[in-house]
Design a protein around this motif. Structure first.
Motif, PDB file in Angstrom:
ATOM      1  N   ALA A 128       1.837  72.488  85.589  1.00 14.65           N
ATOM      2  CA  ALA A 128       3.145  73.126  85.371  1.00 14.65           C
ATOM      3  C   ALA A 128       3.335  73.409  83.893  1.00 14.65           C
ATOM      4  CB  ALA A 128       4.262  72.230  85.900  1.00 14.65           C
ATOM      5  N   SER A 132       6.560  74.808  81.791  1.00 13.31           N
ATOM      6  CA  SER A 132       7.740  74.957  82.659  1.00 13.31           C
ATOM      7  C   SER A 132       9.013  74.531  81.954  1.00 13.31           C
ATOM      8  CB  SER A 132       7.561  74.140  83.941  1.00 13.31           C
ATOM      9  OG  SER A 132       7.474  72.756  83.654  1.00 13.31           O
ATOM     10  N   ASP A 135      11.253  75.038  89.004  1.00 12.40           N
ATOM     11  CA  ASP A 135      10.418  75.815  89.931  1.00 12.40           C
ATOM     12  C   ASP A 135      11.259  76.951  90.508  1.00 12.40           C
ATOM     13  OD1 ASP A 135       8.391  76.667  91.578  1.00 12.40           O
ATOM     14  OD2 ASP A 135       8.675  75.091  93.078  1.00 12.40           O
TER      15      ASP A 135
END
Length: 371
Positions: free
Chosen positions: A19, A22, A112
């Motif tokens: 990730a 992020s 997300d």
């Protein structure tokens, strides 16, 4: 595999390489700053050991590892109603066991926005939810270390009390922020507990305080937090949380040892205090003994902050004969408002099909005059 994004005074913040990017650096720094203060000092002081309150330091880095990883997001599959924002894994504090990470780790979800790992989680949700989750999971870490490592308790704490203490940790950070004049930030730590308490009070007879299976429902967690808020007022200080944390007993035994009171009496008084808070808000102050009050805490105002208000209402009966039937879970209560006539009041409490209650059921009736 994860990358270090920040080393703060009390934490090392990592981001899962899957990730990467992020979280912005500004967000990472905000989370690190909040963990350093107020979360770390409030939780260690309120729940830690009598020495310095600090958690173990198995990995020797002098800090808590905070790992942002999609593995947490995946615990809430797409389309599910679940929300898992983070967790602490007690096995990590037991390096002699297989799969332990051998250090103090809090696992948190990542932003997300496209739902690649589970349900869609935008950055605003992460910013709002992560700080109270940090407080919650850090309390679990302190609790596990105190109970299982330092005191070598034979088993983990009952889920209802363990989760209640962790939710109280969120609240205490909110208290500290409110005392500093930061009411808006305090609300973010405290609103969730009040929302869960309102859910519990929607149908309190359907909710057991002492969860016996699973990770406990939102309603059960609301009840547990409300019970601990009552204990805090009765004790007159936060020291009761240290006693509840550092225990080798379980559930009701832990509470009885920390308070010096019988469980049935304590539960009965707490149950009455909930409805009496509402009665006093509508009728004015009543001549109640201290055990029937939430001391130094305005329950009605607190529930208003959660947005759910005080949904429960006692079943009301005018003077004259009446009968009522229902079911109570273990350690739950139902409320009735009875208006007496000239002949006074007579009440009969019976068990299944009108027979005598079993001794083991512990069925109780508490009568409090409110007018």
């Amino acid at each position: 595999t994860a990358t270090v994004r920040l080393v703060s005074e009390r934490a090392v913040l990592y981001e899962d390489v899957t990730a990467d990017g992020s979280l912005s650096q500004a967000d990472v720094e905000m989370f690190g700053r909040l963990f350093d203060d107020p979360i770390y000092p409030v939780i260690t002081e309120s729940f830690g050991s009598a020495s310095d309150g600090a958690p173990s330091d198995l990995d020797g880095n002098g800090r808590v590892v905070i790992l942002f990883t999609p593995s947490v997001n995946r615990r809430s599959p797409p389309g599910s109603n679940d929300f898992v924002g983070g967790f602490f894994f007690g096995l990590d504090l037991m390096p002699e066991l297989e799969h332990s990470n051998g250090g103090e780790v809090i696992y948190l979800l990542v932003p997300d926005p496209t739902g690649s790992y589970g349900n869609v989680r935008n950055i605003d949700l992460i910013r709002r939810s992560v700080p109270p989750i940090l407080a919650h999971e850090f309390q679990h870490m302190i609790h596990h270390n105190e109970r299982m490592i330092e005191l070598a308790a034979p088993n983990v704490e009952a889920i209802w009390l363990s989760e209640g203490l962790a939710h109280m940790a969120e609240d205490l950070v909110g208290v500290a922020l409110r005392e500093r004049g930061d009411s808006a930030e305090a609300d973010e730590y405290q609103r969730g507990n009040r929302q869960r308490a309102s859910l519990f009070l929607t149908e309190p007879a359907d909710v057991s305080l002492i969860t016996v299976a699973g990770q406990s429902t939102l309603e059960e967690r609301g009840a547990a937090w409300l019970f601990l808020e009552y204990l805090r007022g009765q004790a007159g200080s936060d020291d009761v949380f240290r006693s509840l944390t550092a225990s080798v007993l379980t559930g009701r035994g832990t509470v009885e040892r920390a308070t010096g009171r019988d469980w049935a009496d304590l539960f009965s008084d707490w149950s009455a205090a909930i409805e009496l808070e509402r009665q006093e808000s509508e009728r004015g102050e009543l001549p109640l003994r201290a055990e029937l009050r939430f001391l130094d805490f305005d329950l009605v105002a607190a529930l208003a902050l959660g947005g759910g208000g005080f949904p429960s209402r006692p079943r009301a009966y005018a003077s004259g004969d009446f009968s009522d039937t229902g079911r109570l879970w273990s350690s739950s209560g139902a409320y009735f408002l009875l208006r007496t006539g000239a002949g006074g009041l007579g009440i009969n409490l019976s068990g299944l099909k009108g027979g005598l209650p079993s001794v083991s059921s512990g069925l109780r009736l508490k009568v409090v005059r409110v007018f």
